[in-house]
Scaffold this motif. Structure first.
Motif, PDB file in Angstrom:
ATOM      1  N   GLU A   1     -20.823  14.492  20.029  1.00  0.00           N
ATOM      2  CA  GLU A   1     -19.469  14.878  20.423  1.00  0.00           C
ATOM      3  C   GLU A   1     -18.812  15.728  19.342  1.00  0.00           C
ATOM      4  O   GLU A   1     -18.174  16.740  19.638  1.00  0.00           O
ATOM      5  CB  GLU A   1     -18.631  13.632  20.686  1.00  0.00           C
ATOM      6  N   GLY A   2     -18.977  15.344  18.090  1.00  0.00           N
ATOM      7  CA  GLY A   2     -18.365  16.104  17.008  1.00  0.00           C
ATOM      8  C   GLY A   2     -18.906  17.508  16.891  1.00  0.00           C
ATOM      9  O   GLY A   2     -18.143  18.475  16.738  1.00  0.00           O
ATOM     10  N   LEU A   3     -20.218  17.647  16.974  1.00  0.00           N
ATOM     11  CA  LEU A   3     -20.821  18.978  16.895  1.00  0.00           C
ATOM     12  C   LEU A   3     -20.480  19.810  18.131  1.00  0.00           C
ATOM     13  O   LEU A   3     -20.205  21.014  18.029  1.00  0.00           O
ATOM     14  CB  LEU A   3     -22.337  18.851  16.748  1.00  0.00           C
ATOM     15  N   GLY A   4     -20.462  19.152  19.312  1.00  0.00           N
ATOM     16  CA  GLY A   4     -20.091  19.863  20.533  1.00  0.00           C
ATOM     17  C   GLY A   4     -18.670  20.389  20.458  1.00  0.00           C
ATOM     18  O   GLY A   4     -18.399  21.541  20.841  1.00  0.00           O
ATOM     19  N   ALA A   5     -17.765  19.575  19.943  1.00  0.00           N
ATOM     20  CA  ALA A   5     -16.377  19.992  19.808  1.00  0.00           C
ATOM     21  C   ALA A   5     -16.244  21.158  18.835  1.00  0.00           C
ATOM     22  O   ALA A   5     -15.454  22.089  19.058  1.00  0.00           O
ATOM     23  CB  ALA A   5     -15.526  18.814  19.338  1.00  0.00           C
ATOM     24  N   PHE A   6     -17.032  21.119  17.753  1.00  0.00           N
ATOM     25  CA  PHE A   6     -16.984  22.195  16.770  1.00  0.00           C
ATOM     26  C   PHE A   6     -17.404  23.525  17.397  1.00  0.00           C
ATOM     27  O   PHE A   6     -16.714  24.545  17.257  1.00  0.00           O
ATOM     28  CB  PHE A   6     -17.892  21.850  15.587  1.00  0.00           C
ATOM     29  N   PHE A   7     -18.518  23.526  18.093  1.00  0.00           N
ATOM     30  CA  PHE A   7     -19.027  24.773  18.677  1.00  0.00           C
ATOM     31  C   PHE A   7     -18.189  25.237  19.870  1.00  0.00           C
ATOM     32  O   PHE A   7     -18.110  26.435  20.150  1.00  0.00           O
ATOM     33  CB  PHE A   7     -20.487  24.597  19.082  1.00  0.00           C
ATOM     34  N   GLU A   8     -17.557  24.294  20.560  1.00  0.00           N
ATOM     35  CA  GLU A   8     -16.723  24.643  21.716  1.00  0.00           C
ATOM     36  C   GLU A   8     -15.274  24.911  21.316  1.00  0.00           C
ATOM     37  O   GLU A   8     -14.427  25.173  22.170  1.00  0.00           O
ATOM     38  CB  GLU A   8     -16.787  23.520  22.746  1.00  0.00           C
ATOM     39  N   LYS A   9     -15.004  24.828  20.009  1.00  0.00           N
ATOM     40  CA  LYS A   9     -13.673  25.101  19.458  1.00  0.00           C
ATOM     41  C   LYS A   9     -12.590  24.234  20.121  1.00  0.00           C
ATOM     42  O   LYS A   9     -11.548  24.715  20.564  1.00  0.00           O
ATOM     43  CB  LYS A   9     -13.317  26.587  19.592  1.00  0.00           C
ATOM     44  N   ARG A  10     -12.865  22.939  20.170  1.00  0.00           N
ATOM     45  CA  ARG A  10     -11.903  21.974  20.701  1.00  0.00           C
ATOM     46  C   ARG A  10     -11.873  20.758  19.778  1.00  0.00           C
ATOM     47  O   ARG A  10     -12.723  20.622  18.878  1.00  0.00           O
ATOM     48  CB  ARG A  10     -12.307  21.535  22.108  1.00  0.00           C
ATOM     49  N   LYS A  11     -10.916  19.889  19.986  1.00  0.00           N
ATOM     50  CA  LYS A  11     -10.839  18.668  19.204  1.00  0.00           C
ATOM     51  C   LYS A  11     -11.820  17.635  19.764  1.00  0.00           C
ATOM     52  O   LYS A  11     -11.976  17.522  20.981  1.00  0.00           O
ATOM     53  CB  LYS A  11      -9.422  18.094  19.246  1.00  0.00           C
TER      54      LYS A  11
END
Length: 260
Positions: free
Chosen positions: A243-253
């Motif tokens: 979830e953390g890496l996905g949020a980083f690449f998707e530019k979301r919290k």
């Protein structure tokens, strides 16, 4: 009146030592209630951050006077049982799998310093007074010494534990006893700032950080290093890391921030 107050604000648990007229001295009842409440919070998945503070004019003035008087006439076994109860309190606080902030003001003496060092982050008002005063009473800070030495290091711990002298907030910052010193008026704002910083982190990752920090002084250099690849691999394979890496690449919290 309960010796511990628990205020819940979403994922934040605020624990208050509640013997204000006794400067929150560590009476047997307070020790038992605080230990029990910490156990409950450790198992509560909805709690992200714990703040430990004191009602009244002080955070914690250390040992209870009545308890100290009684100890002089107690048997060895009675004193041992009381010491073991104190040891359980400090280990429970230090090993809590969630970040703990100490909110400090007034007198922070003896066991109060122990509580401070068992917490992860210490925020102090500039009017706080700290002291490991046990030697001036003919006793010693035995139970709290692991947490004090871990926080201060041998050099600073020796001076404060051997002299028993009291120091102000600015000196406590130099000794690395506390992380932040602010005016009394700004104390709660600084605590809130630290809460916000902690809430930006992932809860399971923070728990693993605390376990690594706890292992560091207990393991040999090679034992500590050899276990790290497995720790990182386990964490990377978890849902929180994805979830953390996905949020980083998707530019979301990440979701744990959205829920805060």
């Amino acid at each position: 009146m309960p010796t511990i107050e628990l205020d819940r604000d979403g994922a934040i648990a605020r624990l208050w030592l509640n013997r204000p007229e006794q400067h929150n001295a560590l009476a047997a009842e307070l020790v038992a209630e605080l230990t029990s409440t910490l156990h409950e919070l450790a198992l509560d998945a909805t709690v992200r951050v714990v703040v430990l503070g004191g009602r009244g004019p002080s955070f914690c003035a250390g040992a209870d006077i009545a308890l100290m008087k009684a100890s002089a006439h107690a048997s060895f076994d009675q004193n041992l049982a009381e010491a073991e109860r104190l040891a359980t309190l400090f280990s429970t606080l230090a090993d809590l799998p969630k970040p703990v902030i100490a909110r400090l003001h007034g007198n922070v003496l003896g066991g109060g310093v122990g509580l401070t060092c068992a917490c992860d982050i210490a925020v102090s008002a500039d009017d706080a007074r700290f002291g490991l005063t046990e030697v001036r009473l003919g006793i010693l800070p035995a139970i709290i010494s692991p947490y004090v030495i871990r926080r201060l290091g041998d050099r600073a711990a020796r001076e404060l534990m051997l002299t028993g002298e009291r120091i102000e907030g600015a000196a406590a910052l130099r000794y690395r006893l506390v992380h932040h010193v602010v005016s009394a008026a700004d104390l709660d704002a600084k605590v809130e700032e630290r809460i916000a910083a902690l809430m930006a982190g992932a809860p399971h990752a923070q728990a693993r950080v605390k376990s690594l920090l706890r292992l560091w002084p207990e393991a040999s250099w090679e034992e500590y290093r050899s276990g790290l690849p497995r720790v990182l691999a386990e964490v990377r394979a978890g849902e929180e890391a994805k979830e953390g890496l996905g949020a980083f690449f998707e530019k979301r919290k990440p979701k744990w921030v959205e829920k805060a």
